[in-house]
Design a protein around this motif. Structure first.
Motif, PDB file in Angstrom:
ATOM      1  N   ALA A  62       0.840  -1.204   0.000  1.00  0.00           N
ATOM      2  CA  ALA A  62       0.000   0.000   0.000  1.00  0.00           C
ATOM      3  C   ALA A  62       0.872   1.250   0.000  1.00  0.00           C
ATOM      4  CB  ALA A  62      -0.904  -0.007   1.231  1.00  0.00           C
ATOM      5  N   ILE A  63       0.349   2.322  -0.619  1.00  0.00           N
ATOM      6  CA  ILE A  63       1.119   3.558  -0.742  1.00  0.00           C
ATOM      7  C   ILE A  63       1.462   4.089   0.638  1.00  0.00           C
ATOM      8  CG2 ILE A  63       1.056   5.913  -1.626  1.00  0.00           C
ATOM      9  CD1 ILE A  63      -0.946   4.946  -3.687  1.00  0.00           C
ATOM     10  N   PRO A  64       2.718   4.211   0.970  1.00  0.00           N
ATOM     11  CA  PRO A  64       3.085   4.661   2.318  1.00  0.00           C
ATOM     12  C   PRO A  64       2.857   6.154   2.481  1.00  0.00           C
ATOM     13  CG  PRO A  64       5.053   4.372   0.995  1.00  0.00           C
ATOM     14  CD  PRO A  64       3.895   3.905   0.152  1.00  0.00           C
ATOM     15  N   THR A  65       2.455   6.537   3.650  1.00  0.00           N
ATOM     16  CA  THR A  65       2.252   7.956   3.956  1.00  0.00           C
ATOM     17  C   THR A  65       3.134   8.414   5.117  1.00  0.00           C
ATOM     18  OG1 THR A  65       0.452   7.390   5.461  1.00  0.00           O
ATOM     19  CG2 THR A  65      -0.143   7.873   3.186  1.00  0.00           C
ATOM     20  N   GLU A  66       3.934   7.507   5.672  1.00  0.00           N
ATOM     21  CA  GLU A  66       4.746   7.882   6.819  1.00  0.00           C
ATOM     22  C   GLU A  66       5.985   8.641   6.361  1.00  0.00           C
ATOM     23  OE1 GLU A  66       5.938   3.720   5.548  1.00  0.00           O
ATOM     24  OE2 GLU A  66       4.085   4.822   5.911  1.00  0.00           O
ATOM     25  N   THR A  67       6.670   9.213   7.313  1.00  0.00           N
ATOM     26  CA  THR A  67       7.886   9.971   7.029  1.00  0.00           C
ATOM     27  C   THR A  67       9.062   9.322   7.742  1.00  0.00           C
ATOM     28  OG1 THR A  67       7.484  11.419   8.907  1.00  0.00           O
ATOM     29  CG2 THR A  67       6.594  12.117   6.790  1.00  0.00           C
ATOM     30  N   PHE A  68      10.262   9.717   7.355  1.00  0.00           N
ATOM     31  CA  PHE A  68      11.452   9.273   8.071  1.00  0.00           C
ATOM     32  C   PHE A  68      12.318  10.491   8.349  1.00  0.00           C
ATOM     33  CE2 PHE A  68      12.716   9.370   3.686  1.00  0.00           C
ATOM     34  CZ  PHE A  68      14.019   9.833   3.696  1.00  0.00           C
ATOM     35  N   LYS A  69      13.234  10.351   9.288  1.00  0.00           N
ATOM     36  CA  LYS A  69      14.098  11.464   9.674  1.00  0.00           C
ATOM     37  C   LYS A  69      15.503  11.253   9.139  1.00  0.00           C
ATOM     38  CE  LYS A  69      11.726  12.979  13.884  1.00  0.00           C
ATOM     39  NZ  LYS A  69      11.877  13.267  15.332  1.00  0.00           N
ATOM     40  N   THR A  70      16.092  12.339   8.673  1.00  0.00           N
ATOM     41  CA  THR A  70      17.483  12.299   8.221  1.00  0.00           C
ATOM     42  C   THR A  70      18.399  12.425   9.434  1.00  0.00           C
ATOM     43  OG1 THR A  70      17.553  14.686   7.914  1.00  0.00           O
ATOM     44  CG2 THR A  70      16.786  13.375   6.060  1.00  0.00           C
ATOM     45  N   GLU A  71      19.698  12.376   9.162  1.00  0.00           N
ATOM     46  CA  GLU A  71      20.660  12.504  10.262  1.00  0.00           C
ATOM     47  C   GLU A  71      20.557  13.874  10.918  1.00  0.00           C
ATOM     48  OE1 GLU A  71      24.475  11.684   8.715  1.00  0.00           O
ATOM     49  OE2 GLU A  71      24.081   9.555   8.354  1.00  0.00           O
ATOM     50  N   ALA A  72      20.121  14.872  10.141  1.00  0.00           N
ATOM     51  CA  ALA A  72      19.986  16.217  10.710  1.00  0.00           C
ATOM     52  C   ALA A  72      18.680  16.396  11.462  1.00  0.00           C
ATOM     53  CB  ALA A  72      20.075  17.262   9.583  1.00  0.00           C
ATOM     54  N   GLY A  73      17.866  15.345  11.465  1.00  0.00           N
ATOM     55  CA  GLY A  73      16.601  15.411  12.191  1.00  0.00           C
ATOM     56  C   GLY A  73      15.448  15.963  11.379  1.00  0.00           C
ATOM     57  N   GLU A  74      15.681  16.237  10.100  1.00  0.00           N
ATOM     58  CA  GLU A  74      14.627  16.801   9.261  1.00  0.00           C
ATOM     59  C   GLU A  74      13.717  15.692   8.748  1.00  0.00           C
ATOM     60  OE1 GLU A  74      16.042  18.731   5.789  1.00  0.00           O
ATOM     61  OE2 GLU A  74      14.124  19.669   5.305  1.00  0.00           O
ATOM     62  N   LYS A  75      12.414  15.916   8.778  1.00  0.00           N
ATOM     63  CA  LYS A  75      11.452  14.923   8.300  1.00  0.00           C
ATOM     64  C   LYS A  75      11.350  14.956   6.785  1.00  0.00           C
ATOM     65  CE  LYS A  75       8.463  14.606  12.342  1.00  0.00           C
ATOM     66  NZ  LYS A  75       7.068  14.723  12.833  1.00  0.00           N
ATOM     67  N   ARG A  76      11.347  13.784   6.184  1.00  0.00           N
ATOM     68  CA  ARG A  76      11.202  13.675   4.739  1.00  0.00           C
ATOM     69  C   ARG A  76      10.094  12.653   4.433  1.00  0.00           C
ATOM     70  NH1 ARG A  76      14.440  17.313   1.629  1.00  0.00           N
ATOM     71  NH2 ARG A  76      16.360  17.670   2.803  1.00  0.00           N
ATOM     72  N   LYS A  77       9.300  12.956   3.419  1.00  0.00           N
ATOM     73  CA  LYS A  77       8.265  12.014   3.016  1.00  0.00           C
ATOM     74  C   LYS A  77       8.859  10.933   2.125  1.00  0.00           C
ATOM     75  CE  LYS A  77       4.175  14.951   3.277  1.00  0.00           C
ATOM     76  NZ  LYS A  77       3.015  15.511   2.535  1.00  0.00           N
ATOM     77  N   ILE A  78       8.339   9.725   2.269  1.00  0.00           N
ATOM     78  CA  ILE A  78       8.759   8.639   1.408  1.00  0.00           C
ATOM     79  C   ILE A  78       8.177   8.865   0.016  1.00  0.00           C
ATOM     80  CG2 ILE A  78       8.610   6.155   1.008  1.00  0.00           C
ATOM     81  CD1 ILE A  78       8.526   5.770   3.997  1.00  0.00           C
ATOM     82  N   VAL A  79       9.021   8.766  -0.999  1.00  0.00           N
ATOM     83  CA  VAL A  79       8.601   8.994  -2.369  1.00  0.00           C
ATOM     84  C   VAL A  79       8.092   7.690  -2.958  1.00  0.00           C
ATOM     85  CG1 VAL A  79       9.336   9.752  -4.658  1.00  0.00           C
ATOM     86  CG2 VAL A  79      10.266  10.853  -2.615  1.00  0.00           C
ATOM     87  N   VAL A  80       6.922   7.735  -3.595  1.00  0.00           N
ATOM     88  CA  VAL A  80       6.303   6.561  -4.192  1.00  0.00           C
ATOM     89  C   VAL A  80       6.095   6.817  -5.674  1.00  0.00           C
ATOM     90  CG1 VAL A  80       4.334   4.995  -4.126  1.00  0.00           C
ATOM     91  CG2 VAL A  80       5.139   6.072  -2.027  1.00  0.00           C
ATOM     92  N   HIS A  81       6.348   5.811  -6.502  1.00  0.00           N
ATOM     93  CA  HIS A  81       6.176   5.916  -7.945  1.00  0.00           C
ATOM     94  C   HIS A  81       5.138   4.898  -8.407  1.00  0.00           C
ATOM     95  CE1 HIS A  81      10.184   7.635  -7.185  1.00  0.00           C
ATOM     96  NE2 HIS A  81       9.994   8.350  -8.289  1.00  0.00           N
ATOM     97  N   ASP A  82       4.428   5.255  -9.484  1.00  0.00           N
ATOM     98  CA  ASP A  82       3.483   4.305 -10.064  1.00  0.00           C
ATOM     99  C   ASP A  82       4.202   3.470 -11.129  1.00  0.00           C
ATOM    100  OD1 ASP A  82       3.867   6.013 -12.170  1.00  0.00           O
ATOM    101  OD2 ASP A  82       1.802   6.751 -12.257  1.00  0.00           O
TER     102      ASP A  82
END
Length: 383
Positions: free
Chosen positions: A99-119
């Motif tokens: 299923a298309i993920p909607t969660e985010t992950f954090k970089t080493e600097a602590g910045e939140k990034r969205k997971i990129v999904v492709h069709d």
């Protein structure tokens, strides 16, 4: 035969008969019986009792019917929501990818990034949470027509022509207290014009800043959510910033153009009636032509309708029955009245009542992602 005069001596000579007659006439027995049988006060009291009991009975029945109707509608809404959730789970299981993920992950600097999904075609997509229209493309390419272009020329516009537009936010349009879903809508801004959007919103909060810190972002979010200030902010931005934008509408159920038109027209009329500046012939003619534009047939689910606004406020309505790899879009019509498109945009962006509250909230959060970056950097970033 005896003559009548012959009876007079008999009556006079019968004191017993006279006494009986007098007793029957003046004894009062007959009048008492009649008054008992035709007592108007008693009949009136009985009638009042009957009407009171009848009213109570009818009111009780109506109350019971209303309660049962509300309870049934509530249970139906729960059942529909549960069924929709099950359909989403089935679709996720059947898909080759998860299923298309909607969660985010954090970089080493602590910045939140969205997971990129492709069709399957490699396009970046954004989940909608809807089982019929599960995702919107992150970017679309649209050639905005001019008022001089005819429908025959503009009918050949494809998805690969024109300028790139980036998705800001999306949501579902629902109607009635049962929250029946009608269509998914997404707000796109021309990628090259995002810097204009950033500049206006950042300078609104901090005139000397090029980006907003978390506290300033909270102030902007509060301003955009406010009924009066949010409408004033978007109204000024649409008039002065010159951002090209699109509302992409995809029905989640079969509908028709008159049904969509009624929703648009009601929203525009409700806002225009509050301001005397819209009570002129030019705006009235634009409204009449806009209504006539939607005198068409049905719109099937998953078909695409684009409401486009250029830098000067020119409104264009594009329709595509096919949203495949290279959809061909028909230009239904264009309108040079800037106020018409501005009121239609405000129906989604601000005010006490918007067409889709989830879309408005999603657009605000999308704006927050723009203003947290330096002005002009979003248009060139790699998604």
């Amino acid at each position: 035969m005896l003559r009548p005069t012959a009876l007079r001596p008999v009556l006079r000579s019968s004191p017993r008969c006279q006494q009986c007659l007098r007793r029957n006439l003046f004894s009062g027995k007959g009048s008492t019986r009649a008054s008992q049988d035709f007592d108007l006060n008693k009949l009136n009291s009985q009638r009042r009792d009957y009407e009171r009991h009848r009213t109570i009975f009818l009111a009780s029945g109506a109350t019971a019917g209303l309660i049962s109707f509300i309870y049934t509608a509530w249970k139906l809404k729960e059942a529909l929501a549960e069924q929709s959730e099950k359909q989403k789970q089935k679709i996720a299981v059947k898909c080759d990818a998860p299923a298309i993920p909607t969660e985010t992950f954090k970089t080493e600097a602590g910045e939140k990034r969205k997971i990129v999904v492709h069709d399957e075609e490699g396009r970046v997509i954004v989940p909608t949470g809807n089982s019929v229209v599960p995702a919107f493309p992150r970017t679309i390419n649209v050639k905005l027509p001019t008022s001089k272009e005819s429908n025959s020329v503009a009918a050949s516009i494809s998805d690969k022509e024109g300028d790139e537009f980036t998705l800001v936010g999306l949501g579902v349009r629902t109607v009635t207290f049962l929250s029946i879903q009608v269509y998914m809508t997404g707000f796109y801004v021309a990628t090259q014009d995002i810097a204009k959007l950033q500049r206006y919103l950042v300078k609104k909060i901090n005139p000397s800043a090029t980006t907003l810190i978390p506290a300033e972002k909270d102030a902007l979010r509060k301003a955009l959510r406010d009924v009066a200030e949010g409408e004033e902010t978007w109204d000024t931005l649409l008039r002065e910033a010159g951002c090209r934008s699109i509302f992409r509408i995809i029905p989640v159920k079969d509908t028709d153009f008159p049904h969509l038109r009624d929703g648009f027209v009601r929203a525009i009329a409700a806002r225009s009636q509050r301001n005397a500046a819209y009570n002129d012939d030019a705006f009235g003619v634009a409204m009449r032509d806009f209504k006539a534009l939607f005198n068409r047939g049905s719109v099937q689910k998953k078909q695409e309708l684009l409401l486009c606004r250029d830098e000067k406020g020119l409104l264009s309505v594009l329709y595509s029955p096919d949203i495949g790899n290279e959809p061909k879009r028909e230009v239904m019509g264009t309108f040079g009245e800037e106020r018409l498109s501005r009121l239609l945009w405000l129906n989604y962006l601000a005010g006490s009542k918007v067409a889709s509250e989830p879309a408005r909230e999603s657009i605000i959060e999308g704006v927050m992602e723009f203003v947290e970056r330096p002005i002009g950097t979003v248009a060139t970033q790699v998604v």
